[in-house]
Design an enzyme around this catalytic site. Sequence first.
Site, mmCIF file in Angstrom:
data_model
loop_
_atom_site.group_PDB
_atom_site.id
_atom_site.type_symbol
_atom_site.label_atom_id
_atom_site.label_comp_id
_atom_site.label_asym_id
_atom_site.label_seq_id
_atom_site.Cartn_x
_atom_site.Cartn_y
_atom_site.Cartn_z
ATOM 1 N N GLY A 32 0.821 -1.218 0.000
ATOM 2 C CA GLY A 32 0.000 0.000 0.000
ATOM 3 C C GLY A 32 0.847 1.256 0.000
ATOM 4 O O GLY A 32 1.601 1.500 0.933
ATOM 5 N N GLY A 33 0.702 2.051 -1.048
ATOM 6 C CA GLY A 33 1.483 3.292 -1.186
ATOM 7 C C GLY A 33 0.658 4.517 -0.852
ATOM 8 O O GLY A 33 0.786 5.566 -1.487
ATOM 9 N N GLY A 34 -0.199 4.406 0.174
ATOM 10 C CA GLY A 34 -0.957 5.570 0.645
ATOM 11 C C GLY A 34 -0.114 6.368 1.632
ATOM 12 O O GLY A 34 1.085 6.117 1.798
ATOM 13 N N ILE A 52 0.098 6.519 4.971
ATOM 14 C CA ILE A 52 0.783 5.835 6.081
ATOM 15 C C ILE A 52 1.948 4.999 5.545
ATOM 16 O O ILE A 52 3.066 5.051 6.077
ATOM 17 C CB ILE A 52 -0.225 4.971 6.880
ATOM 18 C CG1 ILE A 52 -1.252 5.889 7.554
ATOM 19 C CG2 ILE A 52 0.483 4.113 7.925
ATOM 20 C CD1 ILE A 52 -2.406 5.174 8.243
ATOM 21 N N SER A 103 -0.406 -1.649 4.860
ATOM 22 C CA SER A 103 -1.080 -0.347 5.042
ATOM 23 C C SER A 103 -1.933 -0.052 3.814
ATOM 24 O O SER A 103 -1.613 0.822 3.018
ATOM 25 C CB SER A 103 -0.059 0.770 5.291
ATOM 26 O OG SER A 103 0.734 0.964 4.178
ATOM 27 N N ALA A 162 -7.222 13.762 11.388
ATOM 28 C CA ALA A 162 -7.480 14.291 12.722
ATOM 29 C C ALA A 162 -8.043 15.716 12.682
ATOM 30 O O ALA A 162 -8.932 16.062 13.452
ATOM 31 C CB ALA A 162 -6.195 14.263 13.535
ATOM 32 N N HIS A 177 9.361 38.105 4.748
ATOM 33 C CA HIS A 177 10.500 37.727 3.913
ATOM 34 C C HIS A 177 11.743 37.565 4.780
ATOM 35 O O HIS A 177 11.984 38.386 5.657
ATOM 36 C CB HIS A 177 10.749 38.822 2.872
ATOM 37 C CG HIS A 177 11.945 38.535 2.027
ATOM 38 N ND1 HIS A 177 11.927 37.594 1.016
ATOM 39 C CD2 HIS A 177 13.205 39.047 2.063
ATOM 40 C CE1 HIS A 177 13.122 37.548 0.465
ATOM 41 N NE2 HIS A 177 13.921 38.417 1.079
HETATM 42 C C1 LIG Z 1 -0.140 5.586 11.475
HETATM 43 C C2 LIG Z 1 -1.148 6.708 11.361
HETATM 44 C C3 LIG Z 1 -0.710 7.991 11.119
HETATM 45 C C4 LIG Z 1 -1.632 9.032 11.025
HETATM 46 N N1 LIG Z 1 -1.165 10.293 10.796
HETATM 47 C C5 LIG Z 1 -2.037 11.314 10.699
HETATM 48 C C6 LIG Z 1 -1.585 12.647 10.491
HETATM 49 O O1 LIG Z 1 -0.391 12.901 10.411
HETATM 50 N N2 LIG Z 1 -2.505 13.631 10.420
HETATM 51 C C7 LIG Z 1 -3.849 13.373 10.497
HETATM 52 O O2 LIG Z 1 -4.638 14.308 10.412
HETATM 53 N N3 LIG Z 1 -4.306 12.124 10.688
HETATM 54 C C8 LIG Z 1 -3.445 11.094 10.794
HETATM 55 N N4 LIG Z 1 -3.915 9.831 11.026
HETATM 56 C C9 LIG Z 1 -5.377 9.635 11.134
HETATM 57 C C10 LIG Z 1 -5.878 10.051 12.499
HETATM 58 O O3 LIG Z 1 -5.217 9.295 13.477
HETATM 59 C C11 LIG Z 1 -7.371 9.862 12.589
HETATM 60 O O4 LIG Z 1 -7.987 10.562 11.527
HETATM 61 C C12 LIG Z 1 -7.926 10.376 13.897
HETATM 62 O O5 LIG Z 1 -7.337 9.692 14.977
HETATM 63 C C13 LIG Z 1 -9.442 10.215 13.941
HETATM 64 O O6 LIG Z 1 -9.916 10.663 15.176
HETATM 65 P P1 LIG Z 1 -11.239 10.026 15.814
HETATM 66 O O7 LIG Z 1 -11.468 10.789 17.051
HETATM 67 O O8 LIG Z 1 -12.295 9.949 14.796
HETATM 68 O O9 LIG Z 1 -10.875 8.512 16.129
HETATM 69 P P2 LIG Z 1 -9.695 7.820 16.925
HETATM 70 O O10 LIG Z 1 -8.530 8.662 17.079
HETATM 71 O O11 LIG Z 1 -9.543 6.502 16.244
HETATM 72 O O12 LIG Z 1 -10.305 7.592 18.364
HETATM 73 C C14 LIG Z 1 -11.375 6.721 18.590
HETATM 74 C C15 LIG Z 1 -11.336 6.307 20.015
HETATM 75 O O13 LIG Z 1 -12.543 5.656 20.339
HETATM 76 C C16 LIG Z 1 -12.271 4.641 21.277
HETATM 77 N N5 LIG Z 1 -13.382 3.690 21.253
HETATM 78 C C17 LIG Z 1 -13.822 2.971 20.203
HETATM 79 N N6 LIG Z 1 -14.887 2.242 20.568
HETATM 80 C C18 LIG Z 1 -15.122 2.506 21.879
HETATM 81 C C19 LIG Z 1 -16.078 2.060 22.820
HETATM 82 N N7 LIG Z 1 -17.025 1.170 22.488
HETATM 83 N N8 LIG Z 1 -16.018 2.543 24.062
HETATM 84 C C20 LIG Z 1 -15.066 3.434 24.437
HETATM 85 N N9 LIG Z 1 -14.138 3.885 23.582
HETATM 86 C C21 LIG Z 1 -14.166 3.436 22.312
HETATM 87 C C22 LIG Z 1 -10.949 4.064 20.764
HETATM 88 O O14 LIG Z 1 -10.263 3.371 21.786
HETATM 89 C C23 LIG Z 1 -10.222 5.328 20.329
HETATM 90 O O15 LIG Z 1 -9.398 5.831 21.352
HETATM 91 C C24 LIG Z 1 -3.020 8.766 11.160
HETATM 92 C C25 LIG Z 1 -3.459 7.474 11.427
HETATM 93 C C26 LIG Z 1 -2.542 6.453 11.532
HETATM 94 C C27 LIG Z 1 -3.032 5.063 11.829
#
Ligand SMILES: Cc1cc2nc3c(=O)[nH]c(=O)nc-3n(C[C@H](O)[C@H](O)[C@H](O)COP(=O)(O)OP(=O)(O)OC[C@H]3O[C@@H](n4cnc5c(N)ncnc54)[C@H](O)[C@@H]3O)c2cc1C
Length: 448
Positions: free
Chosen positions: A179-181, A183, A263, A313, A437
């Site tokens: 996967g070349g996305g 991540i 990924s 995020a 600048h």
């Molecule tokens: C390796 C990697 C790198 C990334 N880098 C970036 C980046 O540089 N910039 C960027 O913008 N985005 C990045 N992302 C994406 C980013 O992490 C997500 O878009 C973001 O975390 C989404 O936020 P969220 O609050 O929707 O969900 P999440 O951050 O996934 O949080 C969801 C939370 O809900 C909790 N949860 C789930 N079900 C339950 C339940 N039933 N009861 C209680 N708790 C629960 C989980 O434990 C988790 O902590 C990256 C993702 C990965 C995997």
Amino acid sequence: MIYDLAIIGGGPAGYTAAELAGKNGLKTILFEKNNLGGICLNEGCIPTKTLLYSAKVYQTAKDATKYAISCENVTFDLPKIIARKTKIVRKLTAGIRAKMNEAGVETVMGEAGVQVQGTECKVQEIACNGQIYCASKLLLCTGSETIIPPIPGLKETDFWTSREALENKGVPESLLIIGGGVIGIEFASFFNTLGTQVIVVEMLDEILPGMDKELSALLRNELTKKGIEFHLSTKVVSVDNRQIEIEKAGEKNILEVSKILLSVGRKPVLTGFGLETLNPELFRNGLKVNEYMQTSHADVYACGDITGFSLLAHTAVREAEVAVGHILGKNEKMSYKAIPGVIYTNPEIASVGKTEEVLQTENVSYTVKQLPMAYSGRFVAENEQGNGVCKILEGEDGTILGVHILGNPASEIIVIAGIAIEKGLKAEELKAMIFPHPTVGEIIKEAL
Ligand SMILES: Cc1cc2nc3c(=O)[nH]c(=O)nc-3n(C[C@H](O)[C@H](O)[C@H](O)COP(=O)(O)OP(=O)(O)OC[C@H]3O[C@@H](n4cnc5c(N)ncnc54)[C@H](O)[C@@H]3O)c2cc1C
């Protein structure tokens, strides 16, 4: 007691919403089953950027002579890099906890589940750690999880996802990334800098789908020069321990590596928390929401990766602001017009607004204004890497439709373009702004 707002998931969507709601006087409860901060803080955005920064420092030290600095016998210590990452994550998660306390948010650590409405509460009903909680409004922020495709042999293989790659303390001799996305390419950049022989296999004809294709190809060329091997339009057919069978245009080949990193993308978490009791409408692979982030149930909102829309995020944060704003009586709508996308490789690539590919599909006329990054004095002074480019797409009426930048620090500059696009600024209006600048950001003014 009936809470005004109950939030399931303490990632960027959940904690942003909780803090805002608490500060605005809503009686708020937040459920998190793992760690506050969610994927972003614990195993996504922050950990990856921490590792990538160590790699960048290592590279800069190795290249120090080009700045007339001598730096001999430069080495790195991966266990210490990982330990630094863990320390930073701990510090930031502690910050989130403090913010929740300050905002008066009640935080419950445990797996929460939605119950059939009205059994006990007559409003939204949530169960966690054997207790029932009642809330007038519910916000679902359960995030997303790694997609594991049904590749024959994969399950039997000891492969990494981003989670394991972030905890690994040894440098693999060779690494095949499926996967070349975003991540995959960030990890490719990291391990390549540490000396791993990296191979990326991507099914599409270019890496980084969704980004400007020309810039993605330029970045791929830069990474190829650094020794990363790319196999585009190539499918992984099967995996047999460390042997990977790939296929391109009907031709099959075997690659042998010491480690595999999977990924191929992420999908919204829609199971395990009683969503079926609400039976909400879905859209594509996520939860359907309107412009105020309400699901098909007016009292149930959803933000972040669970909607399957942007999986970033900063989108999650803005969606949370819109949702809580709506609960508080504001009618601000969510806008997806100017969501920046960044790949934190070295060099970085950042993009906001529409790409040429999208404009062509939509039959929108545009002109391209493009300049090499070397037109920025600061970029040259800092001897930044590679053949950077700034590309601006302008509509017939002069509106800025898209901005795409390859070169450091694209991640910091792109917000200028994001504001212009969100506010519908014309190229002439943005050009009339005074840019400090010398900054690399001046490249936008130069290109315009
Ligand atoms: C390796 C990697 C790198 C990334 N880098 C970036 C980046 O540089 N910039 C960027 O913008 N985005 C990045 N992302 C994406 C980013 O992490 C997500 O878009 C973001 O975390 C989404 O936020 P969220 O609050 O929707 O969900 P999440 O951050 O996934 O949080 C969801 C939370 O809900 C909790 N949860 C789930 N079900 C339950 C339940 N039933 N009861 C209680 N708790 C629960 C989980 O434990 C988790 O902590 C990256 C993702 C990965 C995997």
